[in-house]
Structures are given as structure tokens and as C-alpha cells.
Write an enzyme that holds these catalytic residues in place. Structure first.
Site, PDB file in Angstrom:
ATOM      1  N   GLY A  93     142.614  72.423  32.959  1.00  0.00           N
ATOM      2  CA  GLY A  93     143.021  72.088  31.692  1.00  0.00           C
ATOM      3  C   GLY A  93     142.115  72.093  30.740  1.00  0.00           C
ATOM      4  CB  ALA A 107     139.496  67.223  30.990  1.00  0.00           C
ATOM      5  CB  THR A 155     145.584  71.898  28.591  1.00  0.00           C
ATOM      6  OG1 THR A 155     144.961  71.014  29.152  1.00  0.00           O
ATOM      7  CG2 THR A 155     145.150  72.416  27.442  1.00  0.00           C
ATOM      8  CB  ALA A 215     149.235  70.586  23.975  1.00  0.00           C
ATOM      9  N   GLY A 256     151.678  70.344  19.453  1.00  0.00           N
ATOM     10  CA  GLY A 256     151.140  69.795  17.978  1.00  0.00           C
ATOM     11  C   GLY A 256     149.864  69.908  17.682  1.00  0.00           C
ATOM     12  CD  GLU A 263     151.371  65.616  16.145  1.00  0.00           C
ATOM     13  OE1 GLU A 263     151.263  64.831  17.249  1.00  0.00           O
ATOM     14  OE2 GLU A 263     151.536  67.064  16.600  1.00  0.00           O
ATOM     15  CG  HIS A 290     157.625  63.490  22.750  1.00  0.00           C
ATOM     16  ND1 HIS A 290     158.414  63.801  21.975  1.00  0.00           N
ATOM     17  CD2 HIS A 290     156.395  64.091  22.396  1.00  0.00           C
ATOM     18  CE1 HIS A 290     158.023  64.436  20.923  1.00  0.00           C
ATOM     19  NE2 HIS A 290     156.783  64.497  21.135  1.00  0.00           N
ATOM     20  NE  ARG A 315     153.903  61.320  20.814  1.00  0.00           N
ATOM     21  CZ  ARG A 315     153.317  62.076  21.335  1.00  0.00           C
ATOM     22  NH1 ARG A 315     152.617  61.899  22.428  1.00  0.00           N
ATOM     23  NH2 ARG A 315     153.025  63.163  20.384  1.00  0.00           N
ATOM     24  CG  HIS A 367     154.937  63.672  26.057  1.00  0.00           C
ATOM     25  ND1 HIS A 367     155.070  64.811  26.440  1.00  0.00           N
ATOM     26  CD2 HIS A 367     153.984  63.688  25.204  1.00  0.00           C
ATOM     27  CE1 HIS A 367     154.196  65.765  25.384  1.00  0.00           C
ATOM     28  NE2 HIS A 367     153.837  64.666  24.692  1.00  0.00           N
ATOM     29  NE  ARG A 374     149.353  60.776  24.175  1.00  0.00           N
ATOM     30  CZ  ARG A 374     149.884  62.198  24.039  1.00  0.00           C
ATOM     31  NH1 ARG A 374     148.990  62.841  23.635  1.00  0.00           N
ATOM     32  NH2 ARG A 374     151.060  62.600  23.918  1.00  0.00           N
TER      33      ARG A 374
HETATM   34  C1  LIG Z   1     154.629  69.514  26.476  1.00  0.00           C
HETATM   35  C2  LIG Z   1     153.390  68.711  26.065  1.00  0.00           C
HETATM   36  C3  LIG Z   1     153.165  68.802  24.615  1.00  0.00           C
HETATM   37  C4  LIG Z   1     151.791  68.175  24.328  1.00  0.00           C
HETATM   38  N1  LIG Z   1     151.154  68.037  23.193  1.00  0.00           N
HETATM   39  C5  LIG Z   1     149.900  67.478  22.862  1.00  0.00           C
HETATM   40  C6  LIG Z   1     149.765  67.707  21.711  1.00  0.00           C
HETATM   41  O1  LIG Z   1     149.883  68.233  20.820  1.00  0.00           O
HETATM   42  N2  LIG Z   1     148.068  67.090  21.456  1.00  0.00           N
HETATM   43  C7  LIG Z   1     147.674  66.324  22.626  1.00  0.00           C
HETATM   44  O2  LIG Z   1     146.460  65.646  22.172  1.00  0.00           O
HETATM   45  N3  LIG Z   1     148.310  66.157  23.570  1.00  0.00           N
HETATM   46  C8  LIG Z   1     149.380  66.835  23.867  1.00  0.00           C
HETATM   47  N4  LIG Z   1     149.784  66.735  25.161  1.00  0.00           N
HETATM   48  C9  LIG Z   1     149.160  65.935  26.065  1.00  0.00           C
HETATM   49  C10 LIG Z   1     148.101  66.959  26.602  1.00  0.00           C
HETATM   50  O3  LIG Z   1     148.438  68.092  26.731  1.00  0.00           O
HETATM   51  C11 LIG Z   1     147.448  66.407  28.129  1.00  0.00           C
HETATM   52  O4  LIG Z   1     147.267  65.085  27.984  1.00  0.00           O
HETATM   53  C12 LIG Z   1     146.253  67.152  28.258  1.00  0.00           C
HETATM   54  O5  LIG Z   1     146.219  68.512  27.949  1.00  0.00           O
HETATM   55  C13 LIG Z   1     145.429  66.805  29.557  1.00  0.00           C
HETATM   56  O6  LIG Z   1     144.191  67.794  29.854  1.00  0.00           O
HETATM   57  P1  LIG Z   1     143.641  67.494  31.260  1.00  0.00           P
HETATM   58  O7  LIG Z   1     142.610  68.459  31.278  1.00  0.00           O
HETATM   59  O8  LIG Z   1     143.469  65.951  31.542  1.00  0.00           O
HETATM   60  O9  LIG Z   1     144.914  67.815  32.106  1.00  0.00           O
HETATM   61  P2  LIG Z   1     145.829  69.326  32.561  1.00  0.00           P
HETATM   62  O10 LIG Z   1     145.667  70.059  31.275  1.00  0.00           O
HETATM   63  O11 LIG Z   1     147.138  68.734  32.697  1.00  0.00           O
HETATM   64  O12 LIG Z   1     144.969  69.984  33.427  1.00  0.00           O
HETATM   65  C14 LIG Z   1     144.996  69.364  34.909  1.00  0.00           C
HETATM   66  C15 LIG Z   1     144.491  70.593  35.701  1.00  0.00           C
HETATM   67  O13 LIG Z   1     144.449  70.038  37.042  1.00  0.00           O
HETATM   68  C16 LIG Z   1     145.020  70.863  38.295  1.00  0.00           C
HETATM   69  N5  LIG Z   1     145.666  70.104  39.256  1.00  0.00           N
HETATM   70  C17 LIG Z   1     146.145  68.855  39.419  1.00  0.00           C
HETATM   71  N6  LIG Z   1     146.115  68.358  40.543  1.00  0.00           N
HETATM   72  C18 LIG Z   1     145.369  69.376  41.245  1.00  0.00           C
HETATM   73  C19 LIG Z   1     144.932  69.438  42.835  1.00  0.00           C
HETATM   74  N7  LIG Z   1     145.246  68.359  43.635  1.00  0.00           N
HETATM   75  N8  LIG Z   1     144.052  70.412  43.056  1.00  0.00           N
HETATM   76  C20 LIG Z   1     143.622  71.469  42.344  1.00  0.00           C
HETATM   77  N9  LIG Z   1     143.992  71.213  40.936  1.00  0.00           N
HETATM   78  C21 LIG Z   1     144.694  70.195  40.465  1.00  0.00           C
HETATM   79  C22 LIG Z   1     146.306  71.353  37.465  1.00  0.00           C
HETATM   80  O14 LIG Z   1     146.991  72.498  37.900  1.00  0.00           O
HETATM   81  C23 LIG Z   1     145.693  71.762  36.120  1.00  0.00           C
HETATM   82  O15 LIG Z   1     145.012  72.640  36.086  1.00  0.00           O
HETATM   83  C24 LIG Z   1     151.136  67.191  25.249  1.00  0.00           C
HETATM   84  C25 LIG Z   1     151.431  67.444  26.765  1.00  0.00           C
HETATM   85  C26 LIG Z   1     152.816  68.317  27.036  1.00  0.00           C
HETATM   86  C27 LIG Z   1     152.983  68.270  28.512  1.00  0.00           C
END
Ligand SMILES: Cc1cc2nc3c(=O)[nH]c(=O)nc-3n(C[C@H](O)[C@H](O)[C@H](O)COP(=O)(O)OP(=O)(O)OC[C@H]3O[C@@H](n4cnc5c(N)ncnc54)[C@H](O)[C@@H]3O)c2cc1C
Length: 530
Positions: free
Chosen positions: A18, A20, A50, A53, A55, A121, A249, A296, A357, A392
Site C-alpha cells: 500500500g 506505506a 490504499t 481510498a 476522498g 471532509e 464509516h 465520523r 472502516h 482518526r
Molecule cells: C474504501 C476506503 C476508503 C478510504 N479513503 C481514505 C481517504 O480518502 N483518505 C485517507 O487518508 N484514507 C482513506 N482510507 C484509509 C486508507 O486507505 C488506509 O488507511 C491506508 O491506505 C493504509 O495504507 P497502508 O499502506 O498502511 O495499508 P494498505 O494500503 O492496506 O496495504 C497493506 C498491504 O499489505 C499487504 N499484506 C497484508 N498482510 C500481508 C501478509 N501477511 N503478507 C504479505 N502482504 C500482506 C496487503 O496485501 C497490502 O498490499 C480509506 C480506506 C478504505 C478501505
């Protein structure tokens, strides 16, 4: 990358693709040009929270009307006095720099007359959300993956599932305790296509595994969000906290049978959409003076209360008064989705109900994104960084991911050269496994976890509900232990283990919380509101 049998040595092991994980990988790859970096992800390259997302990302952009202080205050208010103020200030001050990096990496945010369009938002006092239509996350994944693919020192492995972190526990067969200084040496990873477990040894491991929405029946999170990072970190004895703060949400599209639930972005209320009960009456004024723009947790509880009072399955979001052209331009994806279900937002209200959410707590990290385990860093939704507190603020989570990825990178520029390559790491041992368990048991147990959490550890909790959840999860834990020990290793069985662990932790932390605060609400604590 050196490989012997199923042993793979890499300098940096990044678990998750994602925002991060990918942004961390790009920074590391550019600075440590001679190092090798491995990103593993359990599904396709872009499958993540990610990607969904909508918004956008919050950042103070127009300083003539907005200020860091206002963004800080909005975040602190949403967090209900549980944020770490120093962390909040650090993240918000760094936001514009990190966003400029995203833009340089190719992320396209919407512009008008050469100026970035800023959305608003719930909980934000100013327009400060940079976005790409209503598919911001999809655009971020597109741009970052394209950039990662050009880096020669990054190996990007899909359908590689991290099972467990490797620590002294496996290396010296030493019993480790949460208070010991434990070190991470990499991870055991299931290569789903080859059906083998690979032993990745790494100088640095980055946990960027995202959220855990799949512990609930209705969630906006995709199928990959099973709390694996929290489960792995917990088994490795990392510190974890504040997981009781689950954000629901308020406005997921009510469309029974659709998984994950389709989100009607908060930004729609920012554009002026009005919540109406099943019979068409406005109700938010009864709950908060900010009405539809309240944070929220308040909006989700208000809807939950209206639903419980009326016994109806959903409320409505009324967008009929918003100029259609403007709505369609800003929310093409939502417009199209509604139309596909026969909902014409010019004349029809959108049926909505709350859905899980986001998880505000997780693996504890400090300002440098270090966990309590040496050489294990973490960033993004899997963490408890102190930014979100009890709730959040919308659009602060993508931001959290890039800021802490950057901080981890900065810290490693100072200490990476001192980290030794780990040795003596034992290969994965699956001797003694009897492959005779029925697969359907996994499905039953997974459904059971979701039902327990939705019924007893949802928007409104109580002592009795939490006790029920605890008792039932203990039984599932025991059953899963047998299942895990006696069936062929699979992603399903590992995910179930992590779902049960995360569910159990949320329940335990909920039992310990003795006041209603932010996203946490117990009916037994109504006289003890923060
Ligand atoms: C529908 C929706 C809308 C959103 N809208 C917003 C927004 O507008 N603005 C905002 O700031 N946030 C928003 N969020 C929240 C935000 O998207 C997430 O908090 C953020 O993207 C998290 O990023 P991340 O990189 O930490 O994790 P993620 O993007 O979830 O990435 C995690 C990764 O880890 C991988 N993974 C997990 N477990 C394992 C494992 N055991 N082995 C190997 N790989 C693994 C997954 O496959 C994925 O690739 C939204 C979330 C959703 C669901």
C-alpha cells in the site's frame, strides 16, 4: 538477492504494497543504491486499502486561509484527547513536503486553473483534501507501482504471504518476553503459487500490512485486510495498543450481499449532502451542532441510534440539491456506482448504513517508525503512532503512511550501516503436519469471527457483549490452533489465525477501557463519557 534452497537474503524486507510500503521502498531504493530490497504482498501488486481510498489526503495547502494550527486542532478534536500532540504536529508540518514528493513521483491530484482543488471532509475546518476525482488511492497505487517497477534494486513479489516474523524465538529457540529486547531477522513467507515456505532473512523488516476490516461482517476494507501485521507482531511479542478504537464509516452504500461495502465518501457530505432517516427526515441536528460535518464516530453512532430506534435497515444520503455537474465531476465513481444500481442522485436518495472502516490503534511505533522490536519498523494502518488517538480524522491516514515511511527511512540513513546480516536462521519446519482437516471448517470459523465481532464488539458495546465475544473467541482460538497445527499450510488458515488474534485483542482492549472516548462506546459507560 542470494538464494539457497528456500532461504533468501535481502537487505530490506517490506511486507505490504500500500502507500506505506511502496513509499518506503522508493526512498530506500534511491538512497541505498547498492542494497537489495524485497517487497512482498499477498495479492496482486495494488490490492490494498490504499487502492480503495476515495476522498484524498489532508494537508495544509492554501496558507492564506488555512494553517498548520487549524489542522492540528481538527486532528486533536477528532482524536478526543488521546492523540500524542507532538506526533500530530510533526505529521501535519511534514504533510506538504511529503505530498510534493508524491506529486514528483507522478501522482496526479485534481487541478483547476493550475491550482490544486481542495476538498473538505467531516471534522475538517478548512478545505484541505488533495484528491484525484474520487479514486485517489487507485491513482496513488498506479503512480507508485509504476515508479517501483523502474527501480533495479527492488524485487516485487506478489502472492507472497508473510506467515510470521523471525526473532530470537526461532533462531535460538529462546523463549522471548514482551519486555526483552527482541530482534527481528526477517519473516517466513508462503509463496502461494509454488506452495513453498521461503525463509527471508533481512537486516531491516518493514511491517506495512494495513488494516483488519475483515474481522467484521460489513466493512469497506478489501479481502486482504485480515489483521496479519497485528497478529504477527503480537506473536513476536511487540507492543500493541489502542486497538479498541475501530472507526465505523457512517455512510457505506447499503447494498446487501456486496463485499467489501462500497463507500460513499465523507467528501460527499463535505459537498453538502444531507442525512435523512428512512422516512425522509433530517436528524443530525439532534446529535451535533456541526450536523453532517461532525466527526465520523458521532455520525456513525447517530445513524446506529436512528436505525435501532426505527428498526429500519438504512438511512439515506440526500444529494439531490447538489448541482449534478459538480457532483459528477468530483465523484464520477460514486455517480456511476449509484447509476448501476438504478439510483439517480438527481432525484433519488442514496441508501447508506455504517460499516467498519479503519483501526486507529495497532503496533506501537515511535516518531522514527520503530516498533518495540529491534530492526522491525512499521508504518501505515497497522500501527499505533499517536496521530489518531481515539478517532482518526478523515484523510489523515494516507498521510500517516507516507510521513512515517519517510521517518523510518531517515532513521535508517543513520543506523543502517551498523546492522549486521543475520545468520543461523532456521528454515521453516513443517514436519509433523497431518493434512486431513476439512477446508470448510476454515470458512465456518471465519464467518463466526465476523458475526461475533459485528454482534458484540461493534459501534455500541457493553460488558455483557464483550464477555460473550471473549468466551466465543476463546473456543475459536483453540479450534484454530488444532486446525493450524494439523492442516496443510495455506493463506486461509493463516488469515484465520490472525483474524482470531486481532478480534481477541480488540475485545480485550475494549474490556479494559473504562470510559467512552472517540470511536469507543459502551452502553455501560454512558455516565462515564470523556
Ligand atoms: C474504501 C476506503 C476508503 C478510504 N479513503 C481514505 C481517504 O480518502 N483518505 C485517507 O487518508 N484514507 C482513506 N482510507 C484509509 C486508507 O486507505 C488506509 O488507511 C491506508 O491506505 C493504509 O495504507 P497502508 O499502506 O498502511 O495499508 P494498505 O494500503 O492496506 O496495504 C497493506 C498491504 O499489505 C499487504 N499484506 C497484508 N498482510 C500481508 C501478509 N501477511 N503478507 C504479505 N502482504 C500482506 C496487503 O496485501 C497490502 O498490499 C480509506 C480506506 C478504505 C478501505
Amino acid at each position: 538477492m542470494k538464494t539457497s534452497e528456500n532461504r533468501i537474503e535481502t537487505d530490506f524486507l517490506i511486507i505490504g504494497s500500500g502507500i506505506a510500503g511502496l513509499s518506503f521502498a522508493l526512498k530506500i531504493a534511491d538512497f541505498f543504491k547498492d542494497s537489495n530490497i524485497t517487497i512482498i504482498t499477498k495479492g496482486e501488486k495494488n490490492e490494498s486499502n490504499t487502492k480503495y481510498a476515495q476522498g484524498g489526503i489532508a494537508s495544509v495547502w492554501n496558507k492564506t486561509v488555512d494553517s498548520f494550527e487549524q489542522h492540528v486542532q481538527d486532528t486533536l478534536i477528532a482524536g478526543d484527547d488521546l492523540c500524542d500532540e507532538n506526533i500530530v504536529r510533526m505529521v501535519i508540518k511534514n504533510a506538504p513536503k511529503r505530498l510534493k514528493e508524491l506529486i514528483n513521483w507522478g501522482v496526479q491530484f485534481d487541478k483547476e486553473n493550475n491550482n490544486y482543488l481542495l476538498g473538505r471532509e467531516g471534522g475538517h475546518s478548512q478545505d484541505r483534501i488533495l484528491h484525484h476525482k474520487d479514486i485517489t488511492g487507485f491513482e496513488i497505487e498506479r503512480a507508485l507501482i509504476a515508479k517501483v517497477e523502474k527501480q533495479k534494486n527492488i524485487q516485487f513479489l506478489t502472492h507472497h504471504y508473510a506467515i510470521d516474523l523471525i526473532t530470537e524465538h526461532q533462531v535460538n529457540k529462546k523463549k522471548t518476553h514482551r519486555k526483552d529486547r527482541i530482534t527481528c531477522f526477517g519473516a517466513y513467507v508462503l509463496d502461494e503459487k509454488q506452495k513453498i515456505v521461503k525463509t527471508f532473512s533481512a537486516k531491516v523488516t518493514m511491517l506495512a500490512t494495513g488494516g483488519n476490516g475483515q474481522v467484521y461482517n460489513v466493512t469497506t476494507n478489501p479481502i486482504v485486510a485480515t489483521g496479519d501485521g497485528i497478529g504477527m507482531a503480537y506473536r513476536a511479542k511487540a507492543e500493541i495498543s489502542e486497538v479498541e478504537f475501530i472507526q465505523f464509516h457512517p455512510t457505506a452504500l447499503y447494498n446487501p450481499g456486496e463485499y467489501p461495502a462500497f463507500l460513499i465518501s465523507e467528501a460527499v457530505r463535505g459537498e453538502g449532502a444531507i442525512l435523512r432517516d428512512y422516512y425522509g427526515n433530517k436528524f443530525m441536528h439532534k446529535y451535533d451542532p456541526r450536523e453532517e460535518l461532525a466527526s465520523r464516530d458521532i455520525v456513525a453512532r447517530a445513524i446506529d441510534n436512528e436505525l435501532k430506534k426505527s428498526g429500519t435497515p438504512h438511512v439515506y444520503l440526500d444529494c439531490t440539491h447538489i448541482p449534478y455537474n459538480r457532483f459528477q465531476k468530483h465523484f464520477p465513481n460514486i455517480t456511476e456506482k449509484c447509476l448501476s444500481l438504478g439510483i439517480d442522485i438527481r432525484k433519488d436518495y442514496i441508501p447508506v448504513s455504517p460499516a467498519q472502516h479503519y483501526i486507529c490503534g495497532g503496533v506501537n511505533i515511535n516518531k522514527k517508525a520503530k516498533t518495540s522490536i529491534k530492526n522491525l519498523y512499521a508504518c501505515g494502518e497497522v500501527t499505533r503512532s499517536g496521530l489518531h488517538g481515539a478517532n482518526r480524522l478523515a484523510s489523515n491516514s494516507l498521510l500517516e503512511g507516507i510521513v512515517f515511511a519517510h521517518n523510518a527511512f531517515k532513521n535508517l540513513t543513520k543506523r543502517y550501516h551498523k546492522i549486521k546480516t543475520p545468520n543461523n536462521i532456521p528454515l521453516w519446519n513443517d514436519s509433523g503436519v497431518v493434512k486431513n482437516m476439512e477446508k470448510v471448517l476454515i470458512t465456518h470459523d471465519r464467518n463466526e469471527v465476523k458475526t461475533i465481532m459485528s454482534n458484540y464488539v461493534g459501534i455500541v458495546r457493553s460488558n455483557e457483549r464483550l464477555l460473550r465475544a471473549e468466551r466465543r473467541l476463546k473456543v475459536l482460538y483453540e479450534d484454530n490452533k488444532r486446525l493450524y497445527d494439523h492442516s496443510e499450510l495455506s493463506v486461509d488458515v493463516c488469515e484465520l489465525r490472525n483474524l482470531i488474534t486481532t478480534a481477541y485483542l480488540i475485545t480485550q482492549f475494549s474490556k479494559k477501557r473504562k470510559e467512552n472516548r472517540g470511536g469507543f462506546y459502551s452502553a455501560d459507560l454512558v455516565n462515564n463519557n470523556h
